[in-house]
Design a protein around this motif. Structure first.
Motif, short mmCIF file in Angstrom:
data_model
loop_
_atom_site.label_atom_id
_atom_site.label_comp_id
_atom_site.label_asym_id
_atom_site.label_seq_id
_atom_site.Cartn_x
_atom_site.Cartn_y
_atom_site.Cartn_z
N LEU A 102 0.85 -1.18 0.00
CA LEU A 102 0.00 0.00 0.00
C LEU A 102 0.88 1.23 0.00
CD1 LEU A 102 -2.65 -1.09 2.63
CD2 LEU A 102 -2.89 -1.10 0.16
N PRO A 103 0.51 2.32 -0.55
CA PRO A 103 -0.72 2.57 -1.29
C PRO A 103 -0.66 1.95 -2.69
CG PRO A 103 0.66 4.51 -1.37
CD PRO A 103 1.37 3.50 -0.50
N ARG A 104 -1.84 1.72 -3.23
CA ARG A 104 -1.94 1.14 -4.57
C ARG A 104 -1.41 2.13 -5.60
NH1 ARG A 104 -4.11 -4.22 -4.62
NH2 ARG A 104 -5.24 -4.40 -2.69
N LEU A 105 -1.05 1.61 -6.75
CA LEU A 105 -0.56 2.47 -7.83
C LEU A 105 -1.68 3.35 -8.35
CD1 LEU A 105 1.61 -0.02 -9.89
CD2 LEU A 105 2.41 1.88 -8.51
N ARG A 106 -1.31 4.56 -8.75
CA ARG A 106 -2.26 5.51 -9.34
C ARG A 106 -1.86 5.73 -10.80
NH1 ARG A 106 -0.83 7.38 -4.38
NH2 ARG A 106 -2.47 7.33 -2.83
N PRO A 107 -2.84 5.97 -11.67
CA PRO A 107 -2.52 6.15 -13.10
C PRO A 107 -1.57 7.32 -13.35
CG PRO A 107 -4.88 5.90 -12.80
CD PRO A 107 -4.28 5.96 -11.44
N VAL A 108 -1.69 8.39 -12.58
CA VAL A 108 -0.84 9.56 -12.80
C VAL A 108 0.62 9.23 -12.51
CG1 VAL A 108 -0.39 11.92 -12.02
CG2 VAL A 108 -2.73 11.14 -12.34
N GLU A 109 0.86 8.47 -11.44
CA GLU A 109 2.23 8.09 -11.10
C GLU A 109 2.84 7.17 -12.16
OE1 GLU A 109 1.86 6.30 -7.30
OE2 GLU A 109 1.28 8.16 -6.31
N VAL A 110 2.05 6.23 -12.63
CA VAL A 110 2.52 5.30 -13.66
C VAL A 110 2.79 6.06 -14.95
CG1 VAL A 110 1.86 3.31 -15.05
CG2 VAL A 110 1.37 3.33 -12.61
N ALA A 111 1.90 6.99 -15.31
CA ALA A 111 2.08 7.76 -16.54
C ALA A 111 3.31 8.67 -16.44
CB ALA A 111 0.84 8.60 -16.82
N ARG A 112 3.51 9.30 -15.29
CA ARG A 112 4.66 10.18 -15.11
C ARG A 112 5.96 9.39 -15.27
NH1 ARG A 112 4.20 11.88 -9.82
NH2 ARG A 112 2.53 13.26 -10.48
N ARG A 113 6.03 8.22 -14.69
CA ARG A 113 7.24 7.41 -14.81
C ARG A 113 7.46 6.95 -16.26
NH1 ARG A 113 8.38 3.08 -10.44
NH2 ARG A 113 8.73 5.00 -9.31
N GLY A 114 6.40 6.60 -16.96
CA GLY A 114 6.54 6.20 -18.36
C GLY A 114 7.05 7.33 -19.24
N VAL A 115 6.57 8.55 -19.00
CA VAL A 115 7.02 9.70 -19.78
C VAL A 115 8.49 10.02 -19.47
CG1 VAL A 115 6.71 12.19 -20.09
CG2 VAL A 115 4.73 10.68 -20.10
N ILE A 116 8.86 9.98 -18.21
CA ILE A 116 10.25 10.26 -17.83
C ILE A 116 11.18 9.21 -18.43
CG2 ILE A 116 11.85 10.31 -15.88
CD1 ILE A 116 9.59 11.65 -14.27
N LEU A 117 10.80 7.96 -18.36
CA LEU A 117 11.63 6.91 -18.95
C LEU A 117 11.72 7.06 -20.46
CD1 LEU A 117 10.54 3.80 -16.85
CD2 LEU A 117 12.69 5.05 -16.72
N GLY A 118 10.65 7.49 -21.11
CA GLY A 118 10.68 7.71 -22.54
C GLY A 118 11.63 8.83 -22.93
N LEU A 119 11.63 9.91 -22.15
CA LEU A 119 12.56 11.01 -22.43
C LEU A 119 14.00 10.60 -22.19
CD1 LEU A 119 10.58 14.00 -20.90
CD2 LEU A 119 11.00 13.54 -23.32
#
Length: 134
Positions: free
Chosen positions: A10-27
């Motif tokens: 806990l806490p469970r994953l949130r879509p905003v956190e997952v999306a932020r990490r995906g964008v940072i990794l993409g950059l």
């Protein structure tokens, strides 16, 4: 981190956190792409390389994003991290792990493809004889 009664972090994953990490990794992942693209000496080969990369990553990124979003929706709020693999007890519960993984991977590929497409446009419009033209 705290654990619930099933042993899920806990806490469970949130879509905003997952999306932020995906964008940072993409950059961050696009940096080696820029170095690789600029190391290709011929202009036409450089343009072709960037167009193929942008097309493939855009296609696969969109597919993974749609599948990840669908899996996230289907798991009905029971989203788990990959570290929670040991808490999966049924085959149907594996979808709770796939949603965030595919969502992050899809965003990574879409950002990577967007950077590749932007670099392709820069290379295509570069004046003859410039270092960007090749």
């Amino acid at each position: 981190m705290a654990l619930d009664q099933d042993g899920v972090m806990l806490p469970r994953l949130r879509p905003v956190e997952v999306a932020r990490r995906g964008v940072i990794l993409g950059l961050l992942g696009a940096m080696p792409l820029v170095v690789a693209a600029l190391s290709i000496p011929q202009h036409s080969n450089r343009e072709e390389f960037l167009s193929v990369i942008s097309g493939l990553t855009g296609l696969f990124g969109a597919m993974l994003l749609v599948i990840g979003t669908g899996c996230w929706w289907a798991s009905a709020g029971d989203i788990r991290r990959l570290r929670d693999w040991s808490t999966v007890t049924t085959q149907g519960a594996a979808i709770t792990l796939i949603g965030p993984l595919f969502l992050r991977s899809g965003l990574f590929l879409l950002v990577f493809g967007a950077v590749s497409f932007g670099l392709h446009q820069l290379v295509a419009t570069a004046p003859y004889g410039s270092w960007l033209h090749g």
